[in-house]
Write a protein that holds these residues in place. Structure first.
Motif, PDB file in Angstrom:
ATOM      1  N   ALA A  27       0.829  -1.207   0.000  1.00 31.98           N
ATOM      2  CA  ALA A  27       0.000   0.000   0.000  1.00 31.98           C
ATOM      3  C   ALA A  27       0.866   1.260   0.000  1.00 31.98           C
ATOM      4  O   ALA A  27       0.542   2.245  -0.683  1.00 31.98           O
ATOM      5  N   ALA A  28       1.969   1.226   0.736  1.00 29.13           N
ATOM      6  CA  ALA A  28       2.860   2.389   0.791  1.00 29.13           C
ATOM      7  C   ALA A  28       3.446   2.707  -0.578  1.00 29.13           C
ATOM      8  O   ALA A  28       3.610   3.884  -0.943  1.00 29.13           O
ATOM      9  N   VAL A  29       3.718   1.671  -1.357  1.00 34.12           N
ATOM     10  CA  VAL A  29       4.267   1.890  -2.699  1.00 34.12           C
ATOM     11  C   VAL A  29       3.215   2.521  -3.606  1.00 34.12           C
ATOM     12  O   VAL A  29       3.506   3.453  -4.364  1.00 34.12           O
ATOM     13  N   TYR A  30       1.970   2.038  -3.519  1.00 43.22           N
ATOM     14  CA  TYR A  30       0.902   2.633  -4.333  1.00 43.22           C
ATOM     15  C   TYR A  30       0.676   4.097  -3.950  1.00 43.22           C
ATOM     16  O   TYR A  30       0.428   4.945  -4.816  1.00 43.22           O
ATOM     17  N   GLU A  31       0.768   4.384  -2.667  1.00 41.00           N
ATOM     18  CA  GLU A  31       0.622   5.765  -2.210  1.00 41.00           C
ATOM     19  C   GLU A  31       1.729   6.646  -2.796  1.00 41.00           C
ATOM     20  O   GLU A  31       1.476   7.799  -3.172  1.00 41.00           O
ATOM     21  N   GLN A  32       2.924   6.092  -2.878  1.00 41.65           N
ATOM     22  CA  GLN A  32       4.036   6.839  -3.462  1.00 41.65           C
ATOM     23  C   GLN A  32       3.795   7.115  -4.941  1.00 41.65           C
ATOM     24  O   GLN A  32       4.063   8.212  -5.434  1.00 41.65           O
ATOM     25  N   ILE A  33       3.276   6.117  -5.656  1.00 41.91           N
ATOM     26  CA  ILE A  33       2.990   6.300  -7.084  1.00 41.91           C
ATOM     27  C   ILE A  33       1.945   7.397  -7.271  1.00 41.91           C
ATOM     28  O   ILE A  33       2.103   8.289  -8.124  1.00 41.91           O
ATOM     29  N   LEU A  34       0.879   7.330  -6.490  1.00 41.85           N
ATOM     30  CA  LEU A  34      -0.188   8.325  -6.618  1.00 41.85           C
ATOM     31  C   LEU A  34       0.290   9.723  -6.261  1.00 41.85           C
ATOM     32  O   LEU A  34      -0.136  10.716  -6.875  1.00 41.85           O
ATOM     33  N   LYS A  55      -5.541   3.617  -7.590  1.00 40.55           N
ATOM     34  CA  LYS A  55      -6.333   3.822  -6.371  1.00 40.55           C
ATOM     35  C   LYS A  55      -7.033   2.530  -5.955  1.00 40.55           C
ATOM     36  O   LYS A  55      -7.128   2.213  -4.766  1.00 40.55           O
ATOM     37  N   LYS A  56      -7.524   1.797  -6.938  1.00 42.01           N
ATOM     38  CA  LYS A  56      -8.183   0.524  -6.645  1.00 42.01           C
ATOM     39  C   LYS A  56      -7.191  -0.462  -6.048  1.00 42.01           C
ATOM     40  O   LYS A  56      -7.514  -1.198  -5.102  1.00 42.01           O
ATOM     41  N   TYR A  57      -5.971  -0.497  -6.601  1.00 45.18           N
ATOM     42  CA  TYR A  57      -4.930  -1.374  -6.069  1.00 45.18           C
ATOM     43  C   TYR A  57      -4.581  -0.975  -4.634  1.00 45.18           C
ATOM     44  O   TYR A  57      -4.342  -1.830  -3.784  1.00 45.18           O
ATOM     45  N   LEU A  58      -4.545   0.345  -4.378  1.00 41.45           N
ATOM     46  CA  LEU A  58      -4.237   0.845  -3.052  1.00 41.45           C
ATOM     47  C   LEU A  58      -5.304   0.399  -2.054  1.00 41.45           C
ATOM     48  O   LEU A  58      -4.980  -0.092  -0.968  1.00 41.45           O
ATOM     49  N   GLU A  59      -6.570   0.553  -2.418  1.00 45.74           N
ATOM     50  CA  GLU A  59      -7.664   0.167  -1.532  1.00 45.74           C
ATOM     51  C   GLU A  59      -7.626  -1.329  -1.248  1.00 45.74           C
ATOM     52  O   GLU A  59      -7.865  -1.775  -0.114  1.00 45.74           O
ATOM     53  N   ARG A  60      -7.295  -2.122  -2.260  1.00 47.13           N
ATOM     54  CA  ARG A  60      -7.212  -3.568  -2.090  1.00 47.13           C
ATOM     55  C   ARG A  60      -6.101  -3.930  -1.088  1.00 47.13           C
ATOM     56  O   ARG A  60      -6.283  -4.769  -0.204  1.00 47.13           O
TER      57      ARG A  60
END
Length: 226
Positions: free
Chosen positions: A193-200, A215-220
């Motif tokens: 999740a931290a990596v997806y947050e960094q991408i966003l 965002k969907k990947y982050l929520e998952r």
């Protein structure tokens, strides 16, 4: 008396400089052989450098480039096995940029053939410093480790690729996405999740560019981390 003091100090300083220069001159006169041999030594070093550059380095580079070019032609003609053998030969026999690229090209062919461990060997001999090709090479090494299910090594490679890519808006988030995918495989959902947050945060348009809902990947990942 006060006015004479600066004059005396100045005169003393000049005298010291003169004494120093005189001393150097006397040493030169008394040791002419030392000066001559010193000049000869400097000339010898220059000669060695020139011989290396023009008699060894440039011919070596030309030979390496020619050998690499022959391998490239075989690859363009679809003769992958012949090209691989030639790349391996260049990598073994030559240094310089040609030898470095030969390591990378050999690794790419070996990866396509599913020979991941061999590919890693050549990738480790490749100098991955350039922000696009170098980062992609390090990412390829990570892909090899993923296929070997050696996930910690894969993550380390993807992290290095991110660092080398120097915030490239097209490549850096791609390497981050690979890292997140491996983290999910390891069930490290919080890190994923931290990596997806960094991408966003750093690359907000990347997901739409590649057709992926980050965002969907982050929520998952956040749901899995609960």
């Amino acid at each position: 008396m006060a006015n004479n003091k600066p004059v005396e100090e100045t005169r003393t300083s000049i005298d010291e400089v003169n004494d120093t220069l005189t001393g150097i001159g006397e040493k030169v006169q008394s040791n002419p052989k030392v000066i001559v041999w010193g000049c000869i030594a400097v000339a010898a070093v220059v000669a060695v450098i020139l011989i290396y550059v023009y008699a060894i380095r440039q011919p070596g580079q030309n030979a390496a480039n020619n050998a690499l070019g022959q391998a490239d032609i075989e690859l363009l003609m679809g003769n992958d096995s012949v090209a691989l053998a030639k790349y391996q030969q260049v990598a073994a026999d030559h240094g310089y940029d040609a030898g470095n690229l030969a390591n990378l090209n050999a690794a790419i062919i070996l990866y396509k053939e599913g020979k991941y461990e061999e590919a890693i060997g050549y990738l480790k001999n490749y100098s991955a410093s350039e922000s696009v090709i170098g980062a992609s090479a390090k990412s390829l090494e990570g892909d090899c480790y993923v296929n070997l299910k050696q996930y910690p090594q894969a993550i380390d490679c993807f992290k290095q690729a991110v660092k080398i890519s120097d915030n490239n808006p097209h490549y850096t988030p791609a390497f981050l996405l690979k890292e997140a995918t491996v983290l999910r495989e390891q069930k490290d959902f919080k890190a994923e999740a931290a990596v997806y947050e960094q991408i966003l945060k750093d690359y907000p348009t990347y997901g739409s560019e590649i057709g992926v809902d980050i965002k969907k990947y982050l929520e998952r990942a956040q749901d899995a981390a609960k």
